[in-house]
Scaffold this active site. Structure first.
Site, PDB file in Angstrom:
ATOM      1  N   TYR A   9       1.007  -0.967   0.040  1.00 27.38           N
ATOM      2  CA  TYR A   9       0.245   0.242  -0.113  1.00 27.38           C
ATOM      3  C   TYR A   9       1.298   1.295  -0.296  1.00 27.38           C
ATOM      4  O   TYR A   9       1.990   1.148   0.614  1.00 27.38           O
ATOM      5  CB  TYR A   9      -1.218   0.139   1.539  1.00 27.38           C
ATOM      6  CG  TYR A   9      -1.666   1.540   1.559  1.00 27.38           C
ATOM      7  CD1 TYR A   9      -2.515   0.940   0.722  1.00 27.38           C
ATOM      8  CD2 TYR A   9      -1.282   2.014   1.766  1.00 27.38           C
ATOM      9  CE1 TYR A   9      -3.782   2.800   1.022  1.00 27.38           C
ATOM     10  CE2 TYR A   9      -1.795   3.986   2.126  1.00 27.38           C
ATOM     11  CZ  TYR A   9      -3.463   3.207   1.789  1.00 27.38           C
ATOM     12  OH  TYR A   9      -3.869   4.633   1.465  1.00 27.38           O
TER      13      TYR A   9
ATOM     14  N   TRP B 191       1.372   5.449  -1.624  1.00 31.14           N
ATOM     15  CA  TRP B 191       0.611   6.908  -2.288  1.00 31.14           C
ATOM     16  C   TRP B 191       1.963   6.723  -3.554  1.00 31.14           C
ATOM     17  O   TRP B 191       1.466   7.339  -5.207  1.00 31.14           O
ATOM     18  CB  TRP B 191       0.257   8.372  -1.338  1.00 31.14           C
ATOM     19  CG  TRP B 191      -0.790   8.243  -1.125  1.00 31.14           C
ATOM     20  CD1 TRP B 191      -1.670   7.226  -0.768  1.00 31.14           C
ATOM     21  CD2 TRP B 191      -1.509  10.208  -1.357  1.00 31.14           C
ATOM     22  NE1 TRP B 191      -2.893   7.901   0.012  1.00 31.14           N
ATOM     23  CE2 TRP B 191      -3.400   9.386  -0.498  1.00 31.14           C
ATOM     24  CE3 TRP B 191      -1.778  10.835  -2.097  1.00 31.14           C
ATOM     25  CZ2 TRP B 191      -3.580  10.459  -0.745  1.00 31.14           C
ATOM     26  CZ3 TRP B 191      -2.500  11.304  -2.016  1.00 31.14           C
ATOM     27  CH2 TRP B 191      -4.114  11.022  -1.461  1.00 31.14           C
TER      28      TRP B 191
HETATM   29  P1  PGD Z   1       3.629   8.234   1.445  1.00 29.02           P
HETATM   30  O1  PGD Z   1       4.639   8.956   2.687  1.00 29.02           O
HETATM   31  O2  PGD Z   1       3.261   8.738   0.428  1.00 29.02           O
HETATM   32  O3  PGD Z   1       2.690   7.355   3.128  1.00 29.02           O
HETATM   33  O4  PGD Z   1       0.661   6.240   3.506  1.00 29.02           O
HETATM   34  P2  PGD Z   1       1.412   5.868   3.112  1.00 29.02           P
HETATM   35  O5  PGD Z   1       2.505   4.557   2.599  1.00 29.02           O
HETATM   36  O6  PGD Z   1       0.470   6.247   1.251  1.00 29.02           O
HETATM   37  O7  PGD Z   1       4.638   6.317   0.891  1.00 29.02           O
HETATM   38  C1  PGD Z   1       4.804   6.511  -0.207  1.00 29.02           C
HETATM   39  C2  PGD Z   1       6.138   6.526  -0.714  1.00 29.02           C
HETATM   40  O8  PGD Z   1       5.982   6.391  -1.641  1.00 29.02           O
HETATM   41  C3  PGD Z   1       7.273   7.066   0.132  1.00 29.02           C
HETATM   42  O9  PGD Z   1       8.419   6.751   0.533  1.00 29.02           O
HETATM   43  C4  PGD Z   1       8.303   7.683  -1.728  1.00 29.02           C
HETATM   44  O10 PGD Z   1       9.282   7.982  -1.217  1.00 29.02           O
HETATM   45  C5  PGD Z   1       7.299   6.755  -2.187  1.00 29.02           C
HETATM   46  N1  PGD Z   1       7.613   6.916  -3.408  1.00 29.02           N
HETATM   47  C6  PGD Z   1       7.801   7.924  -4.374  1.00 29.02           C
HETATM   48  N2  PGD Z   1       7.397   7.766  -5.988  1.00 29.02           N
HETATM   49  C7  PGD Z   1       8.118   6.797  -5.652  1.00 29.02           C
HETATM   50  C8  PGD Z   1       8.049   5.788  -7.455  1.00 29.02           C
HETATM   51  O11 PGD Z   1       7.542   6.655  -8.019  1.00 29.02           O
HETATM   52  N3  PGD Z   1       8.354   4.940  -7.096  1.00 29.02           N
HETATM   53  C9  PGD Z   1       8.874   3.782  -5.699  1.00 29.02           C
HETATM   54  N4  PGD Z   1       9.142   2.650  -5.334  1.00 29.02           N
HETATM   55  N5  PGD Z   1       8.506   4.767  -4.965  1.00 29.02           N
HETATM   56  C10 PGD Z   1       7.616   5.722  -4.934  1.00 29.02           C
HETATM   57  C11 PGD Z   1      -0.712   6.994   3.649  1.00 29.02           C
HETATM   58  C12 PGD Z   1      -1.372   6.344   5.113  1.00 29.02           C
HETATM   59  O12 PGD Z   1      -1.212   6.798   6.242  1.00 29.02           O
HETATM   60  C13 PGD Z   1      -2.306   7.636   4.848  1.00 29.02           C
HETATM   61  S1  PGD Z   1      -3.604   7.832   2.916  1.00 29.02           S
HETATM   62  C14 PGD Z   1      -3.435   7.698   6.161  1.00 29.02           C
HETATM   63  S2  PGD Z   1      -4.842   8.324   5.693  1.00 29.02           S
HETATM   64  C15 PGD Z   1      -3.320   7.077   6.860  1.00 29.02           C
HETATM   65  N6  PGD Z   1      -3.365   8.190   7.924  1.00 29.02           N
HETATM   66  C16 PGD Z   1      -3.125   7.722   9.079  1.00 29.02           C
HETATM   67  C17 PGD Z   1      -3.781   8.663   9.977  1.00 29.02           C
HETATM   68  O13 PGD Z   1      -4.961   9.371  10.335  1.00 29.02           O
HETATM   69  N7  PGD Z   1      -3.931   8.759  11.246  1.00 29.02           N
HETATM   70  C18 PGD Z   1      -1.915   7.010  11.578  1.00 29.02           C
HETATM   71  N8  PGD Z   1      -1.289   7.635  12.465  1.00 29.02           N
HETATM   72  N9  PGD Z   1      -1.079   6.744  11.111  1.00 29.02           N
HETATM   73  C19 PGD Z   1      -1.901   7.165   9.567  1.00 29.02           C
HETATM   74  N10 PGD Z   1      -1.175   6.260   8.830  1.00 29.02           N
HETATM   75  C20 PGD Z   1      -2.457   5.869   7.106  1.00 29.02           C
END
Ligand code: PGD
Length: 767
Positions: A110, A112
């Site tokens: 999972y 973004w």
């Molecule tokens: P990001 O930091 O967006 O978090 O969690 P999510 O795992 O989506 O991680 C994306 C990763 O993808 C980053 O490490 C980035 O470097 C990497 N990345 C970017 N581009 C590329 C690419 O082209 N290739 C590869 N291989 N990697 C790439 C988000 C999630 O967290 C969400 S959506 C929600 S709504 C949740 N919200 C909460 C919350 O309200 N409270 C808590 N305590 N925890 C939450 N967690 C959840």
């Protein structure tokens, strides 16, 4: 110096200024009237020290071979060549498939990742794993785990609630009263997972106020609404009780629209028995809710009357369903709106997620978007996405989910691309123990996140700035040509190239690539899409040269207007075809923690519960204002908010004074699951005994070898409970947690979150 063409991110389109392979400045798209401050995290990100510069293998894995290991998270790494990485990884995947079967690979992966239709990391990894023979997958999202299961049962859709929501313009022109549970935080309307080229929410709310519209916000945080509003700060986690109280007034004062409830809804009578206390002797009155929420009963009563007197939109933020029993808030919000009888009327009714992402309120694109084909997954085992630690820690055991009993498979390999579980998952000490149990962890990421530091095989990905792609989102009118502005940094590769080489080595290269290079895929995807449209679009070259393409949209929508117009011609996709205030299906599951109609359940983490005797502060772990999740935490906007290098934690001055804490102090935040350090910021805009620490500070264990180590940087997920919303959805519950806070005495440990792990030369890796 060159000024290249448009680029795109989850938080907006921009023109990057590039020097020597690095972005040194960004100019937001000229037509975006409210560009996101997150854009300023981009300069300096290509060559940042946190980048993964080469294929890397954990020393212990290289030395001892695959197997469970508690060294994940503290071990050193060895740099290898791409050929060696491909060889090692292909052999390991083959071993796992041959010995344990494809379901032993968890590819739920999972996250973004980045904007871009082709290089989207999830799409790449899933296509690859499907062709490998399949993988155990995940369902739903961390954003909307509870909603994703409850809303299809009760309103027959999930996506449609957001994609075809009532538009901002319709709200501006028609709504009198916007009653918002969880606020409409503009910090969140900066982002959309496919990319976003316009940010209309601030302007819409101002125009709404200008027309005389009133906003009522129920949230423990004042700034969940930017600008003027009537602010009510309930005890966190009591919104459903407040909604029930409003509903109680409507029911008992003859203000409920019984014709609407009879025509468009199913099961109101059963719910009403609960509401009035007919069976349990507890009327869910404003006085009852006052006891729970701390809000004045008289105020609730008069609000209910105001809601019935004009055009009222009830909105529920996504954050309210990211708690234990999170299914109830959207269901009850919908029920309250149904009792007002305004669903389907312009400016009235229900909305979910205004202020949660830049999607609700925006006109949907009225044609499909180009897609990278995925193919079927031959494996059927899955988990609801937030059950990752359950999956790894309890192989062979069962998990209740949405009327099914899932048997958890025995996972040997965790394969992640484009997500950061050390950002998104709860109870990180538990997650660390869970990751220690498998044979192999593979992570593709451009940067050394904590997840990468827990991997055995780390695959250096490019960022979206280093590759050609194009973006598109379902509620944004522009397809944007995202042209590479720099070559791949160091020894990184785009995920497509990595998977192509791996697929080749595993014998299905031709199926994976279909004989196309990345740039040929862009043209192919575009051409396939263009060929299926019923209107002409420019050729790929014309699109690429012009930089963007405007797509047709459906403006001026009102959610469920067609259903309202003719419920028989446009029935909902629910068993009754109506809004299910009582769901026979859910009731039939017989769950103790989610019954047949919306109801109040006492939260596990709340200020009036037993746990609060030990941990007397309620921490809201919400989305950050200064970055998207954990992305670019090292960027200028994110770093600008840190306090002594740590994530800011806001608390009420009274709570700080009682603990001898001053603004700018380093504090220790703890409970019985873990602890982290953070930087105190005093703020009167919080309900007393509520503190707020956003997610996304990179996890930084003070002692990386200790799974229970506190985090030096301020990641709230060391504190949160890893339990699902209920047996129905098993969604993420990370938003709320009880904690205690004290001033940190002495010299705080350094923050090393963005420092890469230690490396040893190849010839030392055998020891
Ligand atoms: P990001 O930091 O967006 O978090 O969690 P999510 O795992 O989506 O991680 C994306 C990763 O993808 C980053 O490490 C980035 O470097 C990497 N990345 C970017 N581009 C590329 C690419 O082209 N290739 C590869 N291989 N990697 C790439 C988000 C999630 O967290 C969400 S959506 C929600 S709504 C949740 N919200 C909460 C919350 O309200 N409270 C808590 N305590 N925890 C939450 N967690 C959840």
């Amino acid at each position: 110096m060159t000024r290249p063409a448009l680029s795109h991110s989850h938080w907006g389109a921009f023109t990057p200024e590039v020097r020597d392979g690095e972005v040194i400045g960004v100019t937001p798209l000229g037509t975006d009237t409210d560009p996101s401050p997150l854009l300023q995290n981009i300069p300096g990100s290509i060559r940042h020290r946190a980048r993964v510069t080469a294929p890397s293998v954990r020393r212990g894995w290289l030395r001892d071979g695959p197997g469970p290991s508690t060294a994940r998270g503290s071990d050193e790494y060895v740099e290898v060549s791409w050929d060696e990485l491909t060889e090692l990884l292909a052999a390991e995947l083959r071993r796992i498939v041959d010995t344990h079967g494809n379901e032993a690979i968890y590819g739920g992966s999972y996250g973004w990742a980045s904007a871009g239709r082709f290089h989207h990391a999830q799409s790449q990894v899933h296509r690859f794993l499907k062709l490998l023979g399949g993988y155990t997958f995940s369902r739903h999202s961390y954003s909307l785990g509870a909603t994703g299961v409850i809303m299809p049962h009760v309103i027959g859709t999930h996506d449609g609630l957001f994609k075809r929501s009532t538009s901002w313009d319709v709200i501006v022109e028609n709504t009198d009263l916007l009653v918002s549970f969880g606020g409409i935080a503009l910090k969140n309307t900066g982002v959309n997972h496919g990319g976003t080229t316009a940010h209309p929410a601030r302007d819409a709310l101002n125009r709404f106020r200008g027309r005389g519209g009133r906003i009522v916000s129920f949230s423990p945080l004042r700034d969940d609404i930017d600008g003027e509003c009537e602010w009510h700060a309930p005890v966190p986690g009591t919104d459903v009780a407040v909604m029930l109280a409003l509903a109680h007034v409507l029911a008992t004062e003859g203000l409920a629209d019984l014709t609407f409830l009879r025509t468009y809804c199913a099961g109101y009578e059963r719910f009403e028995r609960y509401l009035l206390g007919t069976d349990d002797g507890v009327p869910k009155s404003p006085e009852w809710a006052q006891n729970l929420s701390g809000l004045d009963a008289g105020g609730l009563r008069s609000l209910a009357r105001r809601m019935a007197a004009g055009r009222t939109l009830v909105t529920v933020s996504w954050s309210l369903q990211r708690v234990r029993h999170g299914e109830q808030a959207p269901w009850m919000g919908l029920t309250l709106a149904a009792m007002l009888g305004q669903i389907g009327i312009p400016g009235g009714g229900f909305g979910h997620g205004y202020g949660s992402m830049n999607e609700p309120g925006l006109a949907p694109v009225s044609c499909p978007l180009p897609t990278f084909p995925q193919g079927p997954n031959p494996v059927e085992t899955f988990i609801p996405v937030a059950a990752i630690s359950e999956l790894l820690l309890r192989p062979g055991q069962t998990l209740a989910y949405n009327g099914q009993t899932l048997t958890l498979p025995d996972i040997r390999c965790v394969y992640w691309a484009g997500g950061n579980p050390f950002h998104h998952h709860q109870n990180l000490p538990r997650l660390r123990r869970a990751l220690a149990r498998v044979d192999t962890v593979v992570v593709h990421d451009p940067v050394w996140t904590a997840m990468a530091k827990h991997a055995d095989i780390v695959v250096p990905s490019t960022t979206s700035l280093e590759r050609d792609d194009f973006s598109g989102s379902r509620n944004d009118p522009l397809l944007v040509a995202m042209k590479a502005v720099a070559p791949p940094y160091a020894n990184s590769r785009d995920d497509y190239t990595t998977f192509s080489a791996l697929a080749d080595r595993l014998g299905f290269g031709a199926q994976f690539t279909e004989g196309r290079t990345a740039s040929e895929w862009l043209r192919h995807i575009y051409a396939e899409w263009a060929g299926a449209l019923n209107f002409p679009v420019p050729s790929f070259d014309e699109f690429w040269d012009s930089g963007s393409l405007e797509l047709p949209t459906d403006p001026g929508l009102t959610l469920l207007s067609d259903f309202r117009e003719n419920p028989d011609a446009h029935p909902l996709h629910t068993p009754s075809g109506r809004i299910e205030i009582f769901s026979e299906t859910i009731d039939g599951f017989g769950y103790a923690d989610c019954g047949g109609h919306p109801r109040w359940y006492e939260p596990t983490e709340w200020l009036k519960g037993k746990r609060a005797e030990h941990f007397p502060l309620h921490l809201i772990a919400n989305q950050p204002r200064t970055r998207l999740h954990s992305q670019l935490d090292f960027g200028r906007t994110s770093q600008g908010s840190k306090v002594q290098g740590r994530e800011p934690l806001r608390m009420h001055p009274g709570d700080a004074a009682a603990r001898g804490i001053a603004d700018g102090d380093v504090v220790r935040v703890f409970n019985d699951r873990g602890a982290c350090l953070a930087g105190a910021v005093l703020d009167e805009g919080l309900r007393p005994r509520v503190v707020q620490l956003s997610t996304g500070a990179w996890f930084d264990p003070i002692d990386p070898a200790d799974p229970d180590s506190p985090c030096a940087h301020g990641n709230p997920n060391v504190l949160t409970d890893d339990s699902g919303t209920s047996s129905l959805a098993q969604g993420c519950t990370g938003q709320h947690v009880l904690v205690q806070i004290e001033r940190f005495e002495g010299t705080p440990p350094p923050v090393r979150a963005h420092v890469p792990p230690r490396f040893v030369p190849r010839d030392q890796s055998r020891y």
